[in-house]
Motif scaffolding. Structure first.
Motif, mmCIF file in Angstrom:
data_model
loop_
_atom_site.group_PDB
_atom_site.id
_atom_site.type_symbol
_atom_site.label_atom_id
_atom_site.label_comp_id
_atom_site.label_asym_id
_atom_site.label_seq_id
_atom_site.Cartn_x
_atom_site.Cartn_y
_atom_site.Cartn_z
ATOM 1 N N ALA A 162 -0.571 -18.014 3.458
ATOM 2 C CA ALA A 162 0.019 -17.210 2.392
ATOM 3 C C ALA A 162 0.584 -18.067 1.266
ATOM 4 N N ASP A 163 1.326 -19.112 1.623
ATOM 5 C CA ASP A 163 1.918 -19.971 0.592
ATOM 6 C C ASP A 163 0.834 -20.631 -0.253
ATOM 7 N N ASN A 167 3.202 -10.598 -1.104
ATOM 8 C CA ASN A 167 3.878 -9.670 -0.208
ATOM 9 C C ASN A 167 4.650 -8.633 -1.018
ATOM 10 N N THR A 168 4.964 -7.524 -0.375
ATOM 11 C CA THR A 168 5.800 -6.504 -0.996
ATOM 12 C C THR A 168 7.223 -7.054 -1.023
ATOM 13 N N SER A 169 7.597 -7.637 -2.151
ATOM 14 C CA SER A 169 8.825 -8.427 -2.213
ATOM 15 C C SER A 169 9.147 -8.742 -3.669
ATOM 16 N N ALA A 180 7.727 -3.770 5.444
ATOM 17 C CA ALA A 180 7.158 -4.926 4.755
ATOM 18 C C ALA A 180 5.762 -4.532 4.288
ATOM 19 N N GLY A 181 4.985 -5.492 3.825
ATOM 20 C CA GLY A 181 3.626 -5.152 3.425
ATOM 21 C C GLY A 181 3.044 -6.128 2.432
ATOM 22 N N PRO A 200 13.813 -8.583 4.349
ATOM 23 C CA PRO A 200 14.696 -9.452 3.551
ATOM 24 C C PRO A 200 14.139 -9.838 2.188
ATOM 25 N N GLU A 201 12.818 -10.026 2.099
ATOM 26 C CA GLU A 201 12.241 -10.471 0.833
ATOM 27 C C GLU A 201 12.257 -9.399 -0.244
ATOM 28 N N MET A 202 12.555 -8.163 0.139
ATOM 29 C CA MET A 202 12.758 -7.113 -0.849
ATOM 30 C C MET A 202 14.177 -7.161 -1.419
ATOM 31 N N LEU A 203 15.052 -7.865 -0.715
ATOM 32 C CA LEU A 203 16.472 -7.834 -1.068
ATOM 33 C C LEU A 203 16.989 -9.141 -1.655
#
Length: 419
Positions: free
Chosen positions: A73-74, A96-98, A307-308, A380-383
């Motif tokens: 991913a990275d 990602n959904t983030s 997530a997503g 967490p990555e959404m926040l």
């Protein structure tokens, strides 16, 4: 001389008319397909089968999918960003959904797909947590393609039977008891891929299930230092590190799908992983409820961490490229493609108005849970911003892999949360 000119003129006119007649009888040249260069990181067996569903649907809709798979991913995100900044942008790129792609929005490097969102009524269809990620300043900058829950518990039915485990654990204490039984039976209790991101989602599963929703949100949404320094958070850290007693020596550096393979083969009992792991079980022809089991946390009200994945559309003024971007956004979010993709990927569709009859029992449970908004918990990555997520991941992987005290790890987490 004049007569000769008249003859020549007649010949030329006759040739021209013949050429026109020939052109008129030939079929019109077919329109060029809308070529789309798509960067993504889906390279495992289940993932590859899933992304082909989108590619096939796009090609049938008049496009030409040009696959650009980048392992990791990275690495895939870095490739996409480098191409965007370097002036050679792909048509679409996976994130990602983030908040990972919000810097690209701020810098004006993405096209929006507002026209597609309006036509397809995304505001009314998609969950609020997803909308908060893809919609910025009133514009839609990404097409969401799946909903994943990152802390499902997958277990081997034969391994549980070998260890004498009759049912699924209802609490974390029961879970530890089952891990002890698996260990006594000579089975790897917990299949963990020892990579930083896998250790972080394992920690987040403990935080959500042991700490509870309130503590989770105080930590990630509010970045509350008192919450991080509390006895409740210390208990989360202690519980997380206790899991280290149940992984095998081959865990460090292991890929997630290799950990899944251990559960598929019955060599390991349990894996805590996102529901994308289900795609590997499907690829191995294993059936949920028969060959393996799945449960999304402990108890009927356990939080469901949303997530997503999304695809963003790099800035371009090329009319054909923009058409391709809009066609991709339309096809990827269509009901038919959503079901076909989710059946292979292990995710659940981004939209609730689909025929779920072909989906497995785990997916159907996830869809049912998503109807209860009180159980939806942003990952967490959404926040938090990507840099803070990275700093916290470093803290967790350091704590997991080294002889660091819980108190020191707790202080390090609090410090990283301030960054």
């Amino acid at each position: 001389m004049n007569s000769r000119r008249k003859v020549l003129a007649g010949i030329i006119a006759s040739i021209a008319m013949g050429a026109f007649a020939t052109q008129a009888t030939q079929p019109a040249r077919a329109a060029e397909p809308l070529k789309a260069n798509v960067i993504h990181w889906w390279t495992s067996g289940g993932e590859s089968a899933a992304i082909r569903q989108f590619a096939d649907a796009y090609n049938k809709a008049g496009g030409q999918w040009v696959d650009n798979a980048v392992a990791g991913a990275d690495q895939a995100r870095s490739t996409a960003i480098n191409r965007i900044v370097g002036g050679d942008p792909p048509t679409a790129a996976q994130f990602n959904t983030s908040k990972q792609f919000h810097d690209l929005i701020d810098q004006g490097l993405l096209n929006n797909v507002d026209a597609v969102a309006a036509k397809e009524n995304w505001n009314a269809i998609f969950p609020e947590s997803i909308l908060n990620s893809i919609k910025v300043n009133g514009h839609f900058y990404a097409a969401p393609v799946d909903i994943h829950m990152q802390d499902w518990f997958f277990y081997s039915k034969p391994a549980f039977q070998k260890a004498g485990i009759a049912g699924e654990p209802k609490t974390f204490d029961e879970f530890f008891g089952d891990l002890d039984k698996l260990k006594a039976a000579g089975v790897i209790p917990l299949a963990l891929g020892g990579q930083a991101w896998q250790e972080k989602i394992t920690f987040d599963a403990v935080l959500a299930d042991v700490g509870g929703t309130d503590l989770y949100l105080k930590v990630y949404r509010d970045r509350d230092q008192n919450a991080v320094n509390s006895a409740a958070f210390k208990n989360v850290m202690t519980t997380f590190k206790r899991l280290h007693n149940y992984v095998d020596p081959g865990s460090p550096g292991r890929n997630w799908n290799d950990a899944t393979a251990l559960v598929i083969s019955g060599k390991a009992g349990v894996q805590i992983m996102g529901d994308w792991a289900k795609g590997e079980f499907s690829a191995a022809k294993q059936v949920p409820g028969k060959d393996f089991g799945c449960f999304p946390g402990f108890g009927p009200k356990s939080p469901y961490m949303v997530a997503g994945d999304v695809f963003v559309f790099p800035k371009t003024d090329n009319a054909a490229a923009i058409k391709a971007q809009n066609l991709l956004a339309t096809v990827m979010t269509s009901p038919e493609a959503q079901v076909a993709f989710s059946a292979k990927k292990g995710s659940i569709p981004i939209r609730p108005d689909v025929d779920q009859s072909s989906l497995d029992m785990c997916a159907k449970e996830g869809i049912a849970i998503m109807k209860d908004k009180s159980r939806q918990l942003p990952n967490p990555e959404m926040l938090i911003p990507p840099d803070v997520q990275g700093a916290l991941t470093d803290v967790i992987t350091n704590f997991w892999n080294k002889s660091q005290s819980v108190d020191d790890a707790q202080k390090a987490f609090a410090s990283a949360l301030k960054s």
